[in-house]
Design an enzyme around this catalytic site. Structure first.
Site, mmCIF file in Angstrom:
data_model
loop_
_atom_site.group_PDB
_atom_site.id
_atom_site.type_symbol
_atom_site.label_atom_id
_atom_site.label_comp_id
_atom_site.label_asym_id
_atom_site.label_seq_id
_atom_site.Cartn_x
_atom_site.Cartn_y
_atom_site.Cartn_z
ATOM 1 N N LYS A 56 31.665 19.319 1.981
ATOM 2 C CA LYS A 56 30.654 18.526 2.668
ATOM 3 C C LYS A 56 30.904 18.707 4.162
ATOM 4 O O LYS A 56 32.000 18.406 4.658
ATOM 5 C CB LYS A 56 30.801 17.050 2.287
ATOM 6 C CG LYS A 56 29.964 16.058 3.100
ATOM 7 C CD LYS A 56 28.518 16.067 2.661
ATOM 8 C CE LYS A 56 27.713 14.941 3.312
ATOM 9 N NZ LYS A 56 28.033 13.611 2.778
ATOM 10 N N THR A 110 26.871 16.269 13.270
ATOM 11 C CA THR A 110 25.431 16.156 13.501
ATOM 12 C C THR A 110 25.125 14.970 14.394
ATOM 13 O O THR A 110 24.195 15.014 15.201
ATOM 14 C CB THR A 110 24.678 16.014 12.164
ATOM 15 O OG1 THR A 110 25.131 17.035 11.272
ATOM 16 C CG2 THR A 110 23.182 16.142 12.366
ATOM 17 N N HIS A 154 27.209 5.764 9.851
ATOM 18 C CA HIS A 154 27.433 5.163 8.543
ATOM 19 C C HIS A 154 27.440 3.633 8.598
ATOM 20 O O HIS A 154 26.522 3.014 9.111
ATOM 21 C CB HIS A 154 28.720 5.708 7.915
ATOM 22 C CG HIS A 154 28.647 7.167 7.578
ATOM 23 N ND1 HIS A 154 27.483 7.821 7.303
ATOM 24 C CD2 HIS A 154 29.634 8.107 7.471
ATOM 25 C CE1 HIS A 154 27.727 9.091 7.031
ATOM 26 N NE2 HIS A 154 29.025 9.293 7.134
#
Length: 286
Positions: A56, A110, A154
């Site tokens: 990931k 990102t 998050h």
């Protein structure tokens, strides 16, 4: 005897939820796998060095690794309303960040790429020093005045008010206003040298693992909470609900369009290398 595949992903709830059934051996027909937990900055570096089979990674890292890794169309993180936030200790307009000290969790993420795209237009003269801090240290550093602002991701979307912090910008909202596209955050990649049959099998296994988690969410509950870095159970649930969605099952055309839009725009500003034609063809499409 065939060696197990090597896999690395973060301990975040969306990743542990998606991969639990595979990594815990609950899928009888899945390829054997050996898991390493690592934060996204570490997995980005692993991919750049070609160290593991399946990882990931940040979409911001993808252009640097496409020669060795294929993009899988499932298991990653895209969505609406799930972008990173820029936070400050007091109310502030974006222009106030000119020359400011900014804490970020990774310069290869990102989130940091979205921040740079936003700051190029919203912060006249640009920001000042960018400091990398562990994710859990960023909000305390902003609160305590050690940095002027912080970039968070998050679960911080749900917890920053506990630190008395203020939102300067929601970079997801800014992206969606500009493009009307979902926000690409994290990608699943697999080593091209595995060969097409095994790459397809890996993609099918990721989807099977996700289906198992959705079919019986309580089966992975203890595992997810154990790795959730002291997150409250209700925050874990919010995290999974936000980051595990239809794009986790399959990127689809909208997801691929969003990824290309992000990477092309970044290349135009010199933040990333340009993508070659056909670079985002995925393996294991539905």
């Amino acid at each position: 005897m065939t060696s197990p595949l090597t896999l690395a992903h973060s301990p975040c709830p969306n990743d542990t939820f998606v991969f639990h059934a595979w990594t815990e051996g609950l899928l009888p027909d899945a390829p054997e796998v050996r898991l390493t937990f690592a934060d996204i900055d570490v997995t980005n570096g692993m991919a750049a060095r070609g160290e593991l089979d399946v990882l990931k990674i940040s979409y911001a890292t993808l252009p640097h690794v496409l020669e060795d890794y294929a993009l899988l169309p499932c298991g990653g993180a895209l969505g609406h309303g799930c972008g990173p936030l820029v936070l400050s200790a007091g109310p502030a307009e974006p222009a106030a960040l000119a020359g400011a000290r900014i804490a970020v969790p990774s310069t290869s993420s990102t989130a940091c790429l979205l921040f740079r795209l936003w700051a190029a237009e919203a912060v006249p003269g640009g920001v000042g020093d960018i400091t990398v801090l562990p994710f859990h240290e960023i909000m305390p550093a902003v609160r305590d005045g050690r940095v002027d602002a912080g970039l968070v991701i998050h679960e911080a979307r749900f917890t920053y008010d506990r630190y008395g912090l203020h939102r300067v910008a929601d970079l997801g909202e800014e992206w969606e206003k500009r493009t009307s596209l979902p926000i690409p955050l994290g990608a699943i990649v697999a080593r091209r040298s595995l060969g097409e049959p095994l790459l397809h099998r890996v993609a099918d296994t990721v989807r099977a693992s996700l289906r198992a988690a959705r079919h019986s969410p309580t089966a992975s509950r203890g595992y997810v909470l154990r790795h959730a870095q002291e997150m409250r159970p209700e925050v874990v649930d919010q995290h999974i609900d936000l980051y595990v969605n239809e794009f986790t099952v399959d990127l689809g055309q909208d997801g691929l369009h969003a990824v290309r839009a992000l990477l092309d725009r970044s290349a135009e500003l010199g933040l990333l290398p340009p993508l070659p034609a056909g670079a985002l063809e995925t393996t294991g499409r539905l």
